[in-house]
Design a protein around this motif. Structure first.
Motif, PDB file in Angstrom:
ATOM      1  N   GLU A  99       0.828  -1.207   0.000  1.00 47.53           N
ATOM      2  CA  GLU A  99       0.000   0.000   0.000  1.00 47.53           C
ATOM      3  C   GLU A  99       0.868   1.265   0.000  1.00 47.53           C
ATOM      4  OE1 GLU A  99      -3.154   1.992   3.052  1.00 47.53           O
ATOM      5  OE2 GLU A  99      -3.399  -0.156   2.658  1.00 47.53           O
ATOM      6  N   ARG A 100       1.928   1.266   0.811  1.00 49.01           N
ATOM      7  CA  ARG A 100       2.826   2.430   0.861  1.00 49.01           C
ATOM      8  C   ARG A 100       3.577   2.610  -0.452  1.00 49.01           C
ATOM      9  NH1 ARG A 100       6.027   2.919   6.540  1.00 49.01           N
ATOM     10  NH2 ARG A 100       7.618   3.517   5.033  1.00 49.01           N
ATOM     11  N   GLU A 101       4.013   1.513  -1.057  1.00 44.46           N
ATOM     12  CA  GLU A 101       4.708   1.605  -2.344  1.00 44.46           C
ATOM     13  C   GLU A 101       3.778   2.160  -3.421  1.00 44.46           C
ATOM     14  OE1 GLU A 101       7.897  -2.089  -1.975  1.00 44.46           O
ATOM     15  OE2 GLU A 101       5.854  -2.499  -2.654  1.00 44.46           O
ATOM     16  N   GLN A 102       2.552   1.654  -3.466  1.00 44.25           N
ATOM     17  CA  GLN A 102       1.590   2.127  -4.471  1.00 44.25           C
ATOM     18  C   GLN A 102       1.292   3.609  -4.264  1.00 44.25           C
ATOM     19  OE1 GLN A 102       0.540   0.194  -7.071  1.00 44.25           O
ATOM     20  NE2 GLN A 102      -0.297   2.098  -7.866  1.00 44.25           N
ATOM     21  N   VAL A 110       4.158   5.589  -5.676  1.00 43.65           N
ATOM     22  CA  VAL A 110       4.137   5.595  -7.141  1.00 43.65           C
ATOM     23  C   VAL A 110       3.084   6.579  -7.658  1.00 43.65           C
ATOM     24  CG1 VAL A 110       3.571   4.193  -9.182  1.00 43.65           C
ATOM     25  CG2 VAL A 110       5.079   3.274  -7.405  1.00 43.65           C
ATOM     26  N   GLU A 111       1.931   6.629  -7.007  1.00 43.17           N
ATOM     27  CA  GLU A 111       0.831   7.474  -7.480  1.00 43.17           C
ATOM     28  C   GLU A 111       0.945   8.928  -7.034  1.00 43.17           C
ATOM     29  OE1 GLU A 111      -2.616   5.444  -6.002  1.00 43.17           O
ATOM     30  OE2 GLU A 111      -2.433   3.814  -7.472  1.00 43.17           O
ATOM     31  N   ALA A 112       1.480   9.175  -5.824  1.00 40.46           N
ATOM     32  CA  ALA A 112       1.409  10.529  -5.272  1.00 40.46           C
ATOM     33  C   ALA A 112       2.720  11.050  -4.702  1.00 40.46           C
ATOM     34  CB  ALA A 112       0.334  10.568  -4.178  1.00 40.46           C
ATOM     35  N   GLY A 113       3.757  10.226  -4.703  1.00 40.55           N
ATOM     36  CA  GLY A 113       5.030  10.642  -4.106  1.00 40.55           C
ATOM     37  C   GLY A 113       5.741  11.687  -4.939  1.00 40.55           C
ATOM     38  N   PRO A 114       6.880  12.173  -4.423  1.00 50.39           N
ATOM     39  CA  PRO A 114       7.662  13.170  -5.158  1.00 50.39           C
ATOM     40  C   PRO A 114       8.077  12.649  -6.528  1.00 50.39           C
ATOM     41  CG  PRO A 114       8.586  12.770  -2.983  1.00 50.39           C
ATOM     42  CD  PRO A 114       7.503  11.772  -3.181  1.00 50.39           C
ATOM     43  N   GLN A 115       8.097  13.520  -7.474  1.00 49.64           N
ATOM     44  CA  GLN A 115       8.472  13.146  -8.835  1.00 49.64           C
ATOM     45  C   GLN A 115       9.938  12.715  -8.885  1.00 49.64           C
ATOM     46  OE1 GLN A 115       7.152  12.058 -11.326  1.00 49.64           O
ATOM     47  NE2 GLN A 115       6.847  13.539 -12.927  1.00 49.64           N
ATOM     48  N   VAL A 116      10.189  11.606  -9.521  1.00 48.00           N
ATOM     49  CA  VAL A 116      11.542  11.100  -9.733  1.00 48.00           C
ATOM     50  C   VAL A 116      11.732  11.115 -11.242  1.00 48.00           C
ATOM     51  CG1 VAL A 116      13.130   9.191  -9.352  1.00 48.00           C
ATOM     52  CG2 VAL A 116      11.326   9.642  -7.694  1.00 48.00           C
ATOM     53  N   ARG A 126       9.265   6.636 -10.541  1.00 44.20           N
ATOM     54  CA  ARG A 126       8.891   6.286  -9.158  1.00 44.20           C
ATOM     55  C   ARG A 126       8.741   4.778  -8.970  1.00 44.20           C
ATOM     56  NH1 ARG A 126       4.483  11.009  -8.356  1.00 44.20           N
ATOM     57  NH2 ARG A 126       4.134  10.390 -10.509  1.00 44.20           N
ATOM     58  N   ARG A 127       8.070   4.091  -9.873  1.00 44.45           N
ATOM     59  CA  ARG A 127       7.897   2.635  -9.731  1.00 44.45           C
ATOM     60  C   ARG A 127       9.253   1.928  -9.778  1.00 44.45           C
ATOM     61  NH1 ARG A 127       4.204  -1.388 -10.009  1.00 44.45           N
ATOM     62  NH2 ARG A 127       4.885  -3.315 -10.979  1.00 44.45           N
ATOM     63  N   ALA A 128      10.114   2.328 -10.693  1.00 45.27           N
ATOM     64  CA  ALA A 128      11.440   1.715 -10.795  1.00 45.27           C
ATOM     65  C   ALA A 128      12.240   1.923  -9.508  1.00 45.27           C
ATOM     66  CB  ALA A 128      12.201   2.287 -11.991  1.00 45.27           C
ATOM     67  N   HIS A 129      12.132   3.105  -8.917  1.00 45.15           N
ATOM     68  CA  HIS A 129      12.842   3.362  -7.662  1.00 45.15           C
ATOM     69  C   HIS A 129      12.303   2.485  -6.542  1.00 45.15           C
ATOM     70  CE1 HIS A 129      15.674   6.772  -8.108  1.00 45.15           C
ATOM     71  NE2 HIS A 129      15.057   6.865  -9.269  1.00 45.15           N
ATOM     72  N   VAL A 130      10.987   2.353  -6.462  1.00 50.88           N
ATOM     73  CA  VAL A 130      10.400   1.489  -5.439  1.00 50.88           C
ATOM     74  C   VAL A 130      10.949   0.071  -5.564  1.00 50.88           C
ATOM     75  CG1 VAL A 130       8.257   0.302  -4.782  1.00 50.88           C
ATOM     76  CG2 VAL A 130       8.287   2.786  -4.992  1.00 50.88           C
ATOM     77  N   LEU A 131      10.954  -0.456  -6.774  1.00 55.06           N
ATOM     78  CA  LEU A 131      11.407  -1.832  -6.971  1.00 55.06           C
ATOM     79  C   LEU A 131      12.903  -1.974  -6.719  1.00 55.06           C
ATOM     80  CD1 LEU A 131       9.290  -2.732 -10.125  1.00 55.06           C
ATOM     81  CD2 LEU A 131       8.821  -3.317  -7.722  1.00 55.06           C
ATOM     82  N   GLN A 132      13.688  -1.004  -7.173  1.00 50.92           N
ATOM     83  CA  GLN A 132      15.143  -1.059  -6.966  1.00 50.92           C
ATOM     84  C   GLN A 132      15.495  -0.999  -5.480  1.00 50.92           C
ATOM     85  OE1 GLN A 132      17.392  -1.851  -8.958  1.00 50.92           O
ATOM     86  NE2 GLN A 132      19.252  -0.734  -8.656  1.00 50.92           N
ATOM     87  N   TYR A 133      14.879  -0.061  -4.762  1.00 51.60           N
ATOM     88  CA  TYR A 133      15.209   0.084  -3.346  1.00 51.60           C
ATOM     89  C   TYR A 133      14.573  -1.021  -2.502  1.00 51.60           C
ATOM     90  CZ  TYR A 133      17.421   4.372  -4.725  1.00 51.60           C
ATOM     91  OH  TYR A 133      18.249   5.272  -5.323  1.00 51.60           O
ATOM     92  N   ARG A 134      13.520  -1.660  -3.001  1.00 52.55           N
ATOM     93  CA  ARG A 134      12.981  -2.845  -2.327  1.00 52.55           C
ATOM     94  C   ARG A 134      14.028  -3.961  -2.348  1.00 52.55           C
ATOM     95  NH1 ARG A 134       8.063  -6.036  -4.933  1.00 52.55           N
ATOM     96  NH2 ARG A 134       6.748  -4.326  -4.254  1.00 52.55           N
ATOM     97  N   LEU A 135      14.695  -4.131  -3.490  1.00 51.72           N
ATOM     98  CA  LEU A 135      15.756  -5.138  -3.584  1.00 51.72           C
ATOM     99  C   LEU A 135      16.911  -4.805  -2.639  1.00 51.72           C
ATOM    100  CD1 LEU A 135      15.862  -5.660  -7.463  1.00 51.72           C
ATOM    101  CD2 LEU A 135      14.930  -7.235  -5.764  1.00 51.72           C
TER     102      LEU A 135
END
Length: 194
Positions: free
Chosen positions: A50-53, A56-62, A70-79
């Motif tokens: 939920e926090r990742e989504q 991706v939808e409302a976080g700071p622009q990357v 944003r989605r790529a950053h979430v997945l990269q930093y999750r790893l």
């Protein structure tokens, strides 16, 4: 393989921790874990928490090149977070402390490495510049630090997906967090990255 060769001469042992997307699991097992001690964890990209989504939808622009990352950053930093978790578990299980943690992307070939005794600052060392000209944002191709400093990298996923921290996030200025190494080592001496 190349990580073990680079460190093998000066250290008694090197452990390889591989955290990869689920679809890369078989090849990672074959390439990384077939010749020695390797801890492999395979993680699915879906579902996002939920926090990742929300990030991706409302976080700071990357946005580095006109594309939302944003989605790529979430997945990269999750790893990266998962890698920190597995290193911490192995540290506790074996009752040891790693002197250095070296993180590199699987698609990077490391040709040279500086002598570790010359890296004396409490910092996360990263390639300053490479053929892709990563001069503004964090170059994530290789990171090297002692465990205390690398813990900040491992914690970035949870920090950035916490909406309370969003006013403090500035991805374009991320190099202020990580020490650039150009002043001490030329790129060819630090990491000749292809």
């Amino acid at each position: 393989g190349d990580v073990k060769r680079k460190f093998g001469d000066s250290h008694q042992w090197v452990d390889v921790f591989a955290i990869v997307p689920l679809e890369d699991c078989d090849i990672a097992r074959e390439e990384l874990c077939s010749q020695g001690h390797c801890l492999l964890q395979c993680i699915s990209d879906e579902p996002l928490s939920e926090r990742e989504q929300h990030f991706v939808e409302a976080g700071p622009q990357v946005d580095f090149v006109g594309v939302d990352h944003r989605r790529a950053h979430v997945l990269q930093y999750r790893l990266l977070r998962a890698c920190g978790d597995i290193i911490n578990k192995e540290t506790y299980r074996r009752g040891l402390q790693y002197e250095w943690i070296f993180r590199k992307r699987a698609d990077i070939l490391l040709r040279q490495f500086p002598p570790l005794h010359t890296l004396t600052d409490a910092a996360v060392y990263t390639a300053y510049r490479d053929k892709d000209l990563h001069i503004a944002g964090l170059n994530d191709k290789m990171l090297l630090a002692r465990p205390a400093e690398m813990a900040h990298v491992f914690a970035l996923h949870d920090y950035m997906t916490n909406a309370d921290n969003w006013p403090m996030l500035n991805f374009i200025c991320s190099t202020a967090t990580f020490r650039r190494t150009q002043s001490r080592f030329s790129v060819s001496k630090l990491a000749n990255i292809t």
